[in-house]
Write an enzyme that holds these catalytic residues in place. Sequence first.
Site, PDB file in Angstrom:
ATOM      1  N   ARG A  16       0.733   5.792  -0.698  1.00 59.07           N
ATOM      2  CA  ARG A  16       0.143   7.006  -1.252  1.00 59.07           C
ATOM      3  C   ARG A  16       1.276   7.935  -1.683  1.00 59.07           C
ATOM      4  O   ARG A  16       1.048   9.095  -1.963  1.00 59.07           O
ATOM      5  CB  ARG A  16      -0.760   7.676  -0.211  1.00 59.07           C
TER       6      ARG A  16
ATOM      7  N   HIS B 213      11.267   1.882  -1.054  1.00 59.77           N
ATOM      8  CA  HIS B 213      10.032   1.104  -1.199  1.00 59.77           C
ATOM      9  C   HIS B 213      10.261  -0.095  -2.106  1.00 59.77           C
ATOM     10  O   HIS B 213       9.780  -1.193  -1.852  1.00 59.77           O
ATOM     11  CB  HIS B 213       8.918   1.970  -1.790  1.00 59.77           C
TER      12      HIS B 213
ATOM     13  N   GLN C 257       0.865  -1.194   0.000  1.00 57.44           N
ATOM     14  CA  GLN C 257       0.000   0.000   0.000  1.00 57.44           C
ATOM     15  C   GLN C 257       0.889   1.226   0.000  1.00 57.44           C
ATOM     16  O   GLN C 257       1.869   1.276   0.744  1.00 57.44           O
ATOM     17  CB  GLN C 257      -0.847  -0.022   1.270  1.00 57.44           C
TER      18      GLN C 257
ATOM     19  N   GLY D 251       5.350  -0.720   6.924  1.00 63.13           N
ATOM     20  CA  GLY D 251       6.620  -0.053   7.208  1.00 63.13           C
ATOM     21  C   GLY D 251       6.499   0.833   8.434  1.00 63.13           C
ATOM     22  O   GLY D 251       5.615   0.642   9.270  1.00 63.13           O
TER      23      GLY D 251
ATOM     24  N   ASP E 245       5.492   4.055  10.485  1.00 69.34           N
ATOM     25  CA  ASP E 245       4.459   5.091  10.462  1.00 69.34           C
ATOM     26  C   ASP E 245       3.452   4.887   9.327  1.00 69.34           C
ATOM     27  O   ASP E 245       3.083   5.832   8.637  1.00 69.34           O
ATOM     28  CB  ASP E 245       5.112   6.480  10.372  1.00 69.34           C
ATOM     29  N   HIS E 246       3.011   3.649   9.148  1.00 69.36           N
ATOM     30  CA  HIS E 246       2.041   3.339   8.106  1.00 69.36           C
ATOM     31  C   HIS E 246       0.753   4.141   8.335  1.00 69.36           C
ATOM     32  O   HIS E 246       0.221   4.160   9.433  1.00 69.36           O
ATOM     33  CB  HIS E 246       1.729   1.831   8.132  1.00 69.36           C
ATOM     34  N   ALA E 247       0.259   4.776   7.281  1.00 71.76           N
ATOM     35  CA  ALA E 247      -0.989   5.547   7.315  1.00 71.76           C
ATOM     36  C   ALA E 247      -0.938   6.703   8.323  1.00 71.76           C
ATOM     37  O   ALA E 247      -1.963   7.212   8.742  1.00 71.76           O
ATOM     38  CB  ALA E 247      -2.208   4.666   7.595  1.00 71.76           C
TER      39      ALA E 247
END
Length: 390
Positions: free
Chosen positions: A197, A204, A195, A289, A291-293
Site C-alpha cells: 500500500r 521493495h 502486496q 516483509g 511488519d506486513h499489514a
Amino acid sequence: MPDSKPTLIAPHGGKLVDRTVDGATRSALLAEARTLPAIPLSERAICDVICIATGAYSPLEGFMGSADYHAVVDTMRLADGTLWPMPIVLPCKGDGVKAGKRAALTDENGGIVAVIDVSETFEGNPGREAERVYGTSDKEHPGVAAVLEGGARYAAGKITLLNMPEPQFPAETMTPAQTRAKFAELGWRTIVAFQTRNPVHRAHEYLQKVALEIVDGLLLHPLVGKTKGDDVPADTRMRCYHVLLEKYYPMGRTVLSVFPAAMRYAGPREAVLHAIARKNYGCSHFIVGRDHAGVGSYYGTFDAQRVFDGIESELGVTILRFEHSFWCNVCEGMATTKTCPHPKEHHVALSGTKVRDMLRSGVRPPQEFSRPEVADVLISAMSEPQGVKG
Ligand SMILES: [Zn+2]
C-alpha cells in the site's frame, strides 16, 4: 505425453467462487432488488463484496454467519475447519432485513450493487473481535475503529453481484479468473505476489526481484481499496509503478494488477488473508516483509512472518520471509543484514519522515534509495493540492 498446460495452484478451498451473474438472471434480480429492503454498504463493505463475488475470498460465497464468525475469531478457521484469519461480516442496522429473505446491497447513492440471500442476522462481539483479531481494542487503531463503528449487528448470507462498481484503474483490473488465465497464457506455473500500500522504493524492488529469481513470474498487486487517510493515494502509487516497470522490470515476467480489498491493518491475521487471496489469484509464492499489514507499533516486526510457521504447508503457498533491504556502499549493491557484513554507517537508510521532508521540498532522495523516476512522481504528487499527506 507431456502435459502442455502449466498447472497453477488450486484456489483456497478447492474451487474459485464466482458470485456474478449476467443476462436475464441479472435483469430479473435487478428488478427484484428495487423492491427489497436495502442494506447500505460502507466503502469497506463494497471492497468485500467485490472480493467475495470475484473469488478473491474463495471459498467465501457471502458474508459470514455466526458459526463461521465465532470460529474465525477464536480459532482462525471457518466452522468447517478451513483456514481463515479474519471475519468478513456485513454490519446491518436496517429493519426489514430478515433471515430467509433477500435484501439489496446499495452504494452511497442508493445504486444497487448486489443482493444478499439472508441466512441469518446475529449479534457479533466487536470488542472481542478487536482483541482476538487485531490484538488490541484501542480505538486509535484504524482497523479496530472501523469494526467498532460498524456496530454489532451483522447480516449473513450468499451474495450475488449485479453491478460491478466502476474500477479506479480499469486497465489494471483483473479478477482471479483473469489473472489465472493470463498466467496460463504466459506459461507460468510459479508466481510470486507482492502486496503493498506504499510507493515502491529500491528496497521493495530488490525483494521483488530476488523473489523473481526463483519463480516464473511476478504479480505486482498493490492494494487499492479503502486505506487510511494518510496513506499515499492509490493513483500516485500506480504512477510510481508505471514509471518503474517501464524502465526497470522485464515485461514478459511481470504483471501489474490491482487488489481491490480494503486495508484492515491487522498485521499477522491480515497477512494470512493477503496470502489466501493471492493464492486465489493463482500465486504460489507470497512475499512477507517486516511488519506486513501493520500500523503504528501494535505488532512485532516479525509477527506477520511467524504467523505462517504452523500453517504454511496447509495453506500451500510458499511464504518468502524478507528482512528490510538497503543499499550498502561497501557491497555496492542492495543487501540485507543476512547478506551484508558491514556496519550501518555504510548503508543508505532514510526514515519515512526524512523521505517525506525531502520530497515535500522537491528534493529527490539518493538514487540508492529511490529510483529518480519514482522520486519525481512523488515530488509532483506532493505539490498537487490533493497530493500526498505526511
Ligand atoms: Zn555491505
